[in-house]
Design a protein around this motif. Structure first.
Motif, PDB file in Angstrom:
ATOM      1  N   LEU A  69      11.842  26.643  11.940  1.00 18.51           N
ATOM      2  CA  LEU A  69      13.049  27.092  12.453  1.00 18.51           C
ATOM      3  C   LEU A  69      13.569  26.039  13.276  1.00 18.51           C
ATOM      4  O   LEU A  69      14.710  26.209  13.737  1.00 18.51           O
ATOM      5  CB  LEU A  69      12.965  28.261  13.121  1.00 18.51           C
ATOM      6  N   ALA A  70      12.954  24.790  13.567  1.00 25.58           N
ATOM      7  CA  ALA A  70      13.584  23.821  14.347  1.00 25.58           C
ATOM      8  C   ALA A  70      13.147  22.501  13.845  1.00 25.58           C
ATOM      9  O   ALA A  70      12.157  22.357  13.186  1.00 25.58           O
ATOM     10  CB  ALA A  70      13.210  24.042  15.728  1.00 25.58           C
ATOM     11  N   ASN A  71      13.927  21.500  14.249  1.00 26.99           N
ATOM     12  CA  ASN A  71      13.571  20.080  13.753  1.00 26.99           C
ATOM     13  C   ASN A  71      13.664  19.134  15.249  1.00 26.99           C
ATOM     14  O   ASN A  71      14.369  19.624  16.152  1.00 26.99           O
ATOM     15  CB  ASN A  71      14.637  19.479  12.959  1.00 26.99           C
ATOM     16  N   GLU A  72      12.940  17.950  15.215  1.00 27.24           N
ATOM     17  CA  GLU A  72      12.964  16.996  16.092  1.00 27.24           C
ATOM     18  C   GLU A  72      14.627  16.551  16.174  1.00 27.24           C
ATOM     19  O   GLU A  72      15.199  16.657  14.841  1.00 27.24           O
ATOM     20  CB  GLU A  72      12.088  15.992  15.808  1.00 27.24           C
ATOM     21  N   PRO A  73      15.025  15.983  17.029  1.00 28.50           N
ATOM     22  CA  PRO A  73      16.380  15.247  17.199  1.00 28.50           C
ATOM     23  C   PRO A  73      16.553  14.234  16.123  1.00 28.50           C
ATOM     24  O   PRO A  73      15.795  13.421  15.933  1.00 28.50           O
ATOM     25  CB  PRO A  73      16.449  14.707  18.445  1.00 28.50           C
ATOM     26  N   MET A  74      17.895  14.497  15.520  1.00 30.96           N
ATOM     27  CA  MET A  74      18.203  13.635  14.449  1.00 30.96           C
ATOM     28  C   MET A  74      18.603  12.127  15.324  1.00 30.96           C
ATOM     29  O   MET A  74      19.163  11.952  16.045  1.00 30.96           O
ATOM     30  CB  MET A  74      19.340  14.010  13.749  1.00 30.96           C
ATOM     31  N   GLY A  75      18.208  11.080  14.574  1.00 31.88           N
ATOM     32  CA  GLY A  75      18.592   9.801  15.025  1.00 31.88           C
ATOM     33  C   GLY A  75      19.909   9.474  14.919  1.00 31.88           C
ATOM     34  O   GLY A  75      20.672  10.191  14.241  1.00 31.88           O
ATOM     35  N   SER A  76      20.520   8.812  15.728  1.00 33.53           N
ATOM     36  CA  SER A  76      21.979   8.432  15.661  1.00 33.53           C
ATOM     37  C   SER A  76      22.156   6.870  16.093  1.00 33.53           C
ATOM     38  O   SER A  76      21.443   6.346  16.893  1.00 33.53           O
ATOM     39  CB  SER A  76      22.833   9.423  16.614  1.00 33.53           C
ATOM     40  N   HIS A  77      23.290   6.269  15.682  1.00 38.14           N
ATOM     41  CA  HIS A  77      23.831   5.163  16.278  1.00 38.14           C
ATOM     42  C   HIS A  77      25.491   5.157  16.315  1.00 38.14           C
ATOM     43  O   HIS A  77      26.122   6.099  15.525  1.00 38.14           O
ATOM     44  CB  HIS A  77      23.422   4.004  15.415  1.00 38.14           C
ATOM     45  N   SER A  78      26.054   4.526  17.108  1.00 38.25           N
ATOM     46  CA  SER A  78      27.372   4.194  17.364  1.00 38.25           C
ATOM     47  C   SER A  78      28.205   3.409  16.492  1.00 38.25           C
ATOM     48  O   SER A  78      27.569   2.290  16.339  1.00 38.25           O
ATOM     49  CB  SER A  78      27.785   4.146  18.872  1.00 38.25           C
ATOM     50  N   CYS A  79      28.894   3.658  15.742  1.00 35.08           N
ATOM     51  CA  CYS A  79      29.816   2.824  14.959  1.00 35.08           C
ATOM     52  C   CYS A  79      30.906   2.164  15.586  1.00 35.08           C
ATOM     53  O   CYS A  79      31.362   1.032  15.003  1.00 35.08           O
ATOM     54  CB  CYS A  79      30.141   3.261  13.507  1.00 35.08           C
ATOM     55  N   GLY A  80      31.140   2.542  16.938  1.00 33.63           N
ATOM     56  CA  GLY A  80      32.542   1.871  17.452  1.00 33.63           C
ATOM     57  C   GLY A  80      32.957   2.589  18.541  1.00 33.63           C
ATOM     58  O   GLY A  80      32.793   3.979  18.623  1.00 33.63           O
ATOM     59  N   THR A  81      33.713   2.043  19.482  1.00 32.00           N
ATOM     60  CA  THR A  81      34.554   2.928  20.252  1.00 32.00           C
ATOM     61  C   THR A  81      35.737   2.168  20.604  1.00 32.00           C
ATOM     62  O   THR A  81      35.968   1.144  20.696  1.00 32.00           O
ATOM     63  CB  THR A  81      33.686   2.637  21.906  1.00 32.00           C
ATOM     64  N   VAL A  82      36.798   3.124  20.507  1.00 35.49           N
ATOM     65  CA  VAL A  82      38.323   2.944  20.666  1.00 35.49           C
ATOM     66  C   VAL A  82      39.030   3.755  21.496  1.00 35.49           C
ATOM     67  O   VAL A  82      38.803   5.093  21.492  1.00 35.49           O
ATOM     68  CB  VAL A  82      38.864   2.965  19.149  1.00 35.49           C
ATOM     69  N   PRO A  83      39.932   3.385  22.412  1.00 32.43           N
ATOM     70  CA  PRO A  83      40.474   1.752  22.126  1.00 32.43           C
ATOM     71  C   PRO A  83      39.874   1.040  23.508  1.00 32.43           C
ATOM     72  O   PRO A  83      39.959   1.340  24.273  1.00 32.43           O
ATOM     73  CB  PRO A  83      42.044   2.057  22.230  1.00 32.43           C
ATOM     74  N   ASP A  84      39.809  -0.306  23.007  1.00 35.79           N
ATOM     75  CA  ASP A  84      39.529  -1.338  24.124  1.00 35.79           C
ATOM     76  C   ASP A  84      40.932  -2.309  24.465  1.00 35.79           C
ATOM     77  O   ASP A  84      41.312  -3.028  23.560  1.00 35.79           O
ATOM     78  CB  ASP A  84      38.331  -2.134  23.685  1.00 35.79           C
ATOM     79  N   PHE A  85      41.536  -1.755  25.461  1.00 36.58           N
ATOM     80  CA  PHE A  85      42.818  -2.249  25.451  1.00 36.58           C
ATOM     81  C   PHE A  85      42.784  -3.866  25.664  1.00 36.58           C
ATOM     82  O   PHE A  85      44.093  -4.563  25.700  1.00 36.58           O
ATOM     83  CB  PHE A  85      43.594  -1.527  26.834  1.00 36.58           C
ATOM     84  N   SER A  86      41.832  -4.235  26.379  1.00 31.97           N
ATOM     85  CA  SER A  86      41.789  -5.881  26.418  1.00 31.97           C
ATOM     86  C   SER A  86      41.950  -6.496  25.137  1.00 31.97           C
ATOM     87  O   SER A  86      42.313  -7.991  25.117  1.00 31.97           O
ATOM     88  CB  SER A  86      40.480  -6.378  27.195  1.00 31.97           C
ATOM     89  N   HIS A  87      41.427  -6.288  24.199  1.00 34.56           N
ATOM     90  CA  HIS A  87      41.620  -6.805  23.022  1.00 34.56           C
ATOM     91  C   HIS A  87      41.732  -5.677  21.672  1.00 34.56           C
ATOM     92  O   HIS A  87      40.838  -5.547  20.778  1.00 34.56           O
ATOM     93  CB  HIS A  87      40.581  -7.828  22.401  1.00 34.56           C
TER      94      HIS A  87
END
Length: 268
Positions: A69-87
């Motif tokens: 009835l439970a699983n271990e945490p799923m792996g995850s990764h970030s594909c990006g963060t928006v917005p970065d106002f400097s560029h």
């Protein structure tokens, strides 16, 4: 539901918690062995009345060695963060390529953050502006400069974190439009983090306006579901038209405002 680590908690307390939880939710918990979440459809879950998926950070200890009835945490990764106002322009282009371009299947959750926190110097500069006994343009300019955003004239400082988030969301529109430009081929992250949600599934972008982020998300999920061979194509087309119609009620909205950093196109 994801239950995080519980440091300094006795093992007996963790297992009692899990026992009470399984008793409380009983048949509503997804049986991961009989019905793997990666292959079981939502309609199948509804028919079985299994509505709750649980992942435990301390899986082995909390379940006493494992549970259907439970699983271990799923792996995850970030594909990006928006917005970065400097560029900003580069940031949006890079994130769009990383988050929306089809790639090899993965079991990890892909996350996209649409609300990076400002540097603490912005809070300090904004406080200096809004708590000053008299208006001082030099304090406003200092506040604006801390945002490191070339599109701003230096005559405006966000009066609240919400006003800052509206500015972020204004440019989030441009990122999501890149997904929509080829939504039938693009992929979409599993998880997106947003701020300043408004009515009708929108994100607030300022001037009492909103962009239909929920409809973009619905469209992405619809496209993913319709790739299944068992789905009726005519039904998919009907739903797609309905979602696009909803999105048309809260489309990309732009205007020029030098002070608050709004541009009709991405600043170079």
């Amino acid at each position: 539901m994801c239950i995080r680590d519980s440091p300094n908690t006795p093992l007996s307390a963790l297992q009692d918690f899990w026992s009470n939880m399984t008793e409380l939710f009983s048949g509503m918990l997804l049986n991961h062995t009989a019905h793997p979440s990666s292959t079981t459809t939502i309609s199948q879950l509804v028919s079985m009345n299994q509505r709750l998926m649980v992942r435990l950070a301390d899986y082995q200890n909390m379940t006493g060695g494992g549970s259907d009835l439970a699983n271990e945490p799923m792996g995850s990764h970030s594909c990006g963060t928006v917005p970065d106002f400097s560029h900003l322009t580069t940031d949006i282009a890079t994130t769009a390529a990383s988050c929306f371009t089809p790639s090899a299947p993965t079991t990890d959750q892909v996350t996209l953050s649409l609300h990076p926190d400002p540097d603490t110097s912005l809070y300090e500069a904004a406080a200096a502006v809004h708590f000053a006994p008299i208006f001082k343009p030099e304090l406003v300019k200092k506040c604006a400069n801390t945002m490191n955003f070339s599109a701003m004239s230096g005559k405006w400082c966000p009066a609240s974190i919400l006003e800052y988030e509206w500015l972020e969301n204004y440019y989030v529109q441009f990122l999501l439009e890149k997904y929509l430009a080829n939504y039938s081929q693009n992929k979409f992250p599993n998880v997106i983090h947003v701020n300043a949600l408004g009515a009708n599934g929108t994100i607030q972008i300022g001037n009492s306006r909103g962009y239909g982020i929920m409809d973009v998300t619905l469209l992405a999920n619809l496209r993913a579901g319709c790739q299944q061979s068992s789905v009726d194509p005519s039904r998919c087309q009907e739903l797609e038209v309905a979602v696009l119609d909803r999105l048309g009620q809260h489309p990309l909205q732009t205007w020029e405002d030098d002070d608050t950093g709004r541009r009709t196109s991405l600043p170079t």
